[in-house]
Enzyme design. Structure first.
Site, PDB file in Angstrom:
ATOM      1  N   ILE A 167     -10.296  10.115   8.026  1.00 41.54           N
ATOM      2  CA  ILE A 167     -11.510  10.776   7.546  1.00 41.54           C
ATOM      3  C   ILE A 167     -12.696  10.067   8.170  1.00 41.54           C
ATOM      4  O   ILE A 167     -12.902   8.877   7.910  1.00 41.54           O
ATOM      5  CB  ILE A 167     -11.617  10.694   6.002  1.00 41.54           C
ATOM      6  CG1 ILE A 167     -10.284  10.944   5.307  1.00 41.54           C
ATOM      7  CG2 ILE A 167     -12.748  11.589   5.471  1.00 41.54           C
ATOM      8  CD1 ILE A 167      -9.788  12.347   5.315  1.00 41.54           C
TER       9      ILE A 167
ATOM     10  N   GLU B  87      -6.530   2.455  -2.223  1.00 38.32           N
ATOM     11  CA  GLU B  87      -5.755   1.284  -2.620  1.00 38.32           C
ATOM     12  C   GLU B  87      -6.306   0.745  -3.929  1.00 38.32           C
ATOM     13  O   GLU B  87      -7.399   1.138  -4.346  1.00 38.32           O
ATOM     14  CB  GLU B  87      -5.815   0.188  -1.544  1.00 38.32           C
ATOM     15  CG  GLU B  87      -7.192  -0.246  -1.139  1.00 38.32           C
ATOM     16  CD  GLU B  87      -7.179  -1.147   0.107  1.00 38.32           C
ATOM     17  OE1 GLU B  87      -7.526  -2.319  -0.030  1.00 38.32           O
ATOM     18  OE2 GLU B  87      -6.828  -0.665   1.202  1.00 38.32           O
TER      19      GLU B  87
ATOM     20  N   ASN C 159      -7.404  -2.669  -6.051  1.00 40.18           N
ATOM     21  CA  ASN C 159      -7.728  -4.090  -5.983  1.00 40.18           C
ATOM     22  C   ASN C 159      -7.440  -4.708  -7.341  1.00 40.18           C
ATOM     23  O   ASN C 159      -7.958  -4.246  -8.356  1.00 40.18           O
ATOM     24  CB  ASN C 159      -9.189  -4.297  -5.600  1.00 40.18           C
ATOM     25  CG  ASN C 159      -9.502  -3.671  -4.254  1.00 40.18           C
ATOM     26  OD1 ASN C 159      -8.696  -3.739  -3.333  1.00 40.18           O
ATOM     27  ND2 ASN C 159     -10.638  -3.034  -4.152  1.00 40.18           N
TER      28      ASN C 159
ATOM     29  N   GLY D  47      -8.399  -3.716   2.475  1.00 41.97           N
ATOM     30  CA  GLY D  47      -9.771  -4.162   2.702  1.00 41.97           C
ATOM     31  C   GLY D  47     -10.222  -4.030   4.143  1.00 41.97           C
ATOM     32  O   GLY D  47     -11.103  -4.744   4.598  1.00 41.97           O
ATOM     33  N   GLY D  48      -9.584  -3.121   4.887  1.00 42.59           N
ATOM     34  CA  GLY D  48     -10.039  -2.876   6.250  1.00 42.59           C
ATOM     35  C   GLY D  48      -9.345  -3.732   7.303  1.00 42.59           C
ATOM     36  O   GLY D  48      -9.605  -3.586   8.492  1.00 42.59           O
TER      37      GLY D  48
ATOM     38  N   LYS E 184       0.814  -1.227   0.000  1.00 39.24           N
ATOM     39  CA  LYS E 184       0.000   0.000   0.000  1.00 39.24           C
ATOM     40  C   LYS E 184       0.843   1.272   0.000  1.00 39.24           C
ATOM     41  O   LYS E 184       0.417   2.292  -0.539  1.00 39.24           O
ATOM     42  CB  LYS E 184      -0.954  -0.002   1.208  1.00 39.24           C
ATOM     43  CG  LYS E 184      -1.816  -1.270   1.345  1.00 39.24           C
ATOM     44  CD  LYS E 184      -2.682  -1.542   0.138  1.00 39.24           C
ATOM     45  CE  LYS E 184      -3.118  -3.005   0.079  1.00 39.24           C
ATOM     46  NZ  LYS E 184      -3.701  -3.415  -1.189  1.00 39.24           N
TER      47      LYS E 184
ATOM     48  N   LYS F 181     -19.604  -4.820   2.025  1.00 42.42           N
ATOM     49  CA  LYS F 181     -20.507  -4.004   1.217  1.00 42.42           C
ATOM     50  C   LYS F 181     -21.864  -4.692   1.137  1.00 42.42           C
ATOM     51  O   LYS F 181     -21.944  -5.921   1.065  1.00 42.42           O
ATOM     52  CB  LYS F 181     -19.922  -3.829  -0.191  1.00 42.42           C
ATOM     53  CG  LYS F 181     -18.649  -2.989  -0.184  1.00 42.42           C
ATOM     54  CD  LYS F 181     -17.920  -3.037  -1.520  1.00 42.42           C
ATOM     55  CE  LYS F 181     -16.599  -2.297  -1.408  1.00 42.42           C
ATOM     56  NZ  LYS F 181     -15.675  -2.657  -2.496  1.00 42.42           N
TER      57      LYS F 181
ATOM     58  N   ARG G 209      -8.226  -7.515  -8.758  1.00 37.22           N
ATOM     59  CA  ARG G 209      -9.088  -8.657  -9.087  1.00 37.22           C
ATOM     60  C   ARG G 209     -10.391  -8.160  -9.705  1.00 37.22           C
ATOM     61  O   ARG G 209     -10.680  -6.969  -9.674  1.00 37.22           O
ATOM     62  CB  ARG G 209      -9.428  -9.405  -7.795  1.00 37.22           C
ATOM     63  CG  ARG G 209     -10.140  -8.485  -6.813  1.00 37.22           C
ATOM     64  CD  ARG G 209     -10.646  -9.180  -5.570  1.00 37.22           C
ATOM     65  NE  ARG G 209     -11.518  -8.323  -4.794  1.00 37.22           N
ATOM     66  CZ  ARG G 209     -11.133  -7.432  -3.884  1.00 37.22           C
ATOM     67  NH1 ARG G 209      -9.843  -7.277  -3.626  1.00 37.22           N
ATOM     68  NH2 ARG G 209     -12.002  -6.688  -3.242  1.00 37.22           N
TER      69      ARG G 209
END
Ligand code: MV4
Length: 515
Positions: free
Chosen positions: A210, A295, A297, A171-172, A123, A244, A299
């Protein structure tokens, strides 16, 4: 660029399961490519196995024993003589060592190069690349933090709250919000320790935090000859604990100018990374003027469908074509944004019980259809949802000329959707589609939490064990009302129904809860 080298794929192995395995098999079959399914013991009777031309069992049930097991998958590639592998999403899809193992086994990995995957997997490196190409990033450290002193200097610069992130995370996972100077040392130690043990890399960096951002992501698509386009953005702000729930395209948050700007920069940065195949560049938005890169992804994502619906481009088909060496035949100006698309993830989870997973047998399913409705799912009547994997069992995708039309169409489609046997998130989605904040489009990533009271009222005011009786009573009262209004009721049976699912649909007013 270089002359296209064509290496047509003849037999594709799908290193995944569930709806995405089905989605990939369909794209392969459209292109006349043979397919090989992999399946764990629990997935023996799964739809992707039924639809594929060939299948190979991966003994065991846990992800580690099966869809994450590189040696078993490599053996299956050799056994089936597959010449290409599609990793889908999750599992090994972003693992550069897996991509290398496939190449070494003589097959083509359907995705970006292992080099581009490694670059974006770091990252800090990814942020550096974006910044070098004028993509705005959140203020923060540009190198791995050396020690607490280093972090303290950054804290003085950017202020609180701030967030610590593992460079190898994403992804957290591996993140920590820090709100005061007093917490710095402990947070830094904990984050470094977790980064080392979860990702095998202790490097962490910091950013200004944020609060409740909107989440926007740009879909890109590149061939292996340096040509690339973006397919506009998705808004994925409706999420719960990094999962999500609803995604839409485009985003209400951006105007046409900002859309072209953010998309154009995403393409320049991806090209600089030597990116190929489909990819997603994630942003968080503080305001329409403050959109920051998060970031990339590397895929295909769950929500790729909404980008397909507004652009008319079949992303999985193009992943297979560009992996065969085909150049993209379209340019950015050939791609038109048309209408609005929304996806609702239907999970086998009980929203009335804190989204508790609800695996089990699906007795009956009925999918909605008609204009502007798409269902991507591996469900069928009698299917047993295993407990071992992700709880997503269907994606309901709608398209309409406007956001308003798409939202109403989603309510219509949800009213047709029937899954009998397990509780699902369908009821939750109905509540979201009626929520004033969602309707107005002003939601952010704190939406589900902040609307907890609204959701509680919307679907759990009757205790679970009484819900069937309440529905029955409501239906009978509706029938009585109709009689009083001199409208003939079709059924007035008073016999106790054996199957509530069947009987209730007969007893209820024909006008259902939809639009
Ligand atoms: C952030 C952030 C606020 N400030 N970074 C979570 C997933 C990962 N990709 C990045 N994430 C966040 N990074 C800064 N500097 C808030 C989140 C975040 C989030 C981002 C997108 C979608 C949902 C989210 C939920 C919680 C936190």
């Amino acid at each position: 660029m270089s002359t296209p080298t064509k290496r047509p794929i003849k037999r594709l192995l799908i290193a995944n399961r569930g709806e995405i395995a089905v989605r990939i098999i369909r794209a392969a079959r459209d292109l006349g490519i043979e397919t090989v399914a992999l399946y764990s013991d629990a997935d023996q009777y799964s739809l992707h196995v039924k639809l594929a031309d060939y299948s190979v069992n991966l003994p065991g049930n846990t992800a580690v024993d099966t869809y994450l097991n590189v040696p078993k998958i490599i053996a299956a590639i050799k056994e089936s003589k597959a010449d290409a592998v599609h990793p889908g999403y999750g599992f090994l899809s972003e693992n550069a060592d897996f991509a290398d193992a496939i190449t070494n086994a003589g097959a083509k990995f359907v995705g970006p190069s292992a080099k581009a995957m490694r670059l974006m997997g770091d990252k800090i490196e990814a942020k550096r690349l974006m910044k070098a190409h004028k993509v705005t990033c959140v203020p923060g450290s540009e190198n791995p933090l050396k020690d607490v002193e280093d972090l303290r200097r950054h804290a003085q610069d950017i202020g609180f709250p701030m967030i610590l992130k593992a460079s190898a995370g994403g992804g957290g996972r591996g993140m920590r919000v820090v709100r005061t100077m007093d917490d710095l040392a402990e947070s830094f130690a904990a984050c470094t320790r977790e980064a080392a043990s979860y990702f095998g890399n202790p490097a962490v960096f910091c950013e200004r935090y944020i609060e409740n951002p909107r989440h926007i992501e740009v879909q890109v698509l590149f061939d292996e000859h340096g040509n690339g386009v973006h397919l506009f953005e998705r808004d994925c702000s409706v999420q719960r604990r990094h999962q999500k729930l609803i995604e839409e395209a485009p985003s209400l948050f951006l105007n046409a100018e900002q859309r072209a700007e953010i998309g154009g920069r995403a393409v320049v940065a991806a090209k600089a990374a030597g990116y190929s195949s489909a990819g997603t560049i994630e942003f968080i938005c503080e305001s329409p003027e403050r959109v920051y890169f998060m970031e990339m992804n590397t895929r295909i994502q769950v929500e790729h469908t909404v980008s397909e619906e507004i652009s008319g481009i079949d992303l999985v088909r193009w992943q297979l074509l560009v992996a065969s060496g085909e150049p993209l035949p379209f340019k950015q100006e050939d791609i038109q944004l048309r209408g609005w698309a929304i996806e609702a993830r239907i999970n086998a989870e009980d929203p009335a019980k804190g989204f508790l997973p609800s695996p089990g047998r699906v007795n009956q399913v009925r999918f909605p259809a008609g204009p502007g409705v798409r269902v991507d799912s591996h469900l069928y009547p009698g299917y047993e949802i295993p407990q071992f994997y992700d709880s997503m069992v269907a994606k309901l995708i709608v398209w309409g000329q406007t956001r308003e039309i798409a939202m109403d169409r989603m309510l219509r489609a949800l009213s047709e959707f029937e899954i009998d046997g397990v509780p699902t998130t369908a009821k939750f989605h109905e509540a979201v589609l009626r929520n004033p904040i969602f309707r107005a489009g002003t939601m952010n990533t704190g939406f589900v939490e902040s609307q907890a009271e609204y959701f509680k009222k919307a679907f759990s005011n009757v205790p679970e064990e009484h819900q069937d009786h309440a529905a029955l009573l409501a239906a009978i009262l509706t029938v009585e009302d109709q009689k009083k209004g001199a409208v003939t009721a079709t059924t007035t049976s008073s016999a106790a129904p054996k199957s509530l699912w069947r009987e209730r649909s007969r007893l209820e007013s024909t006008r259902r809860g939809g639009v």
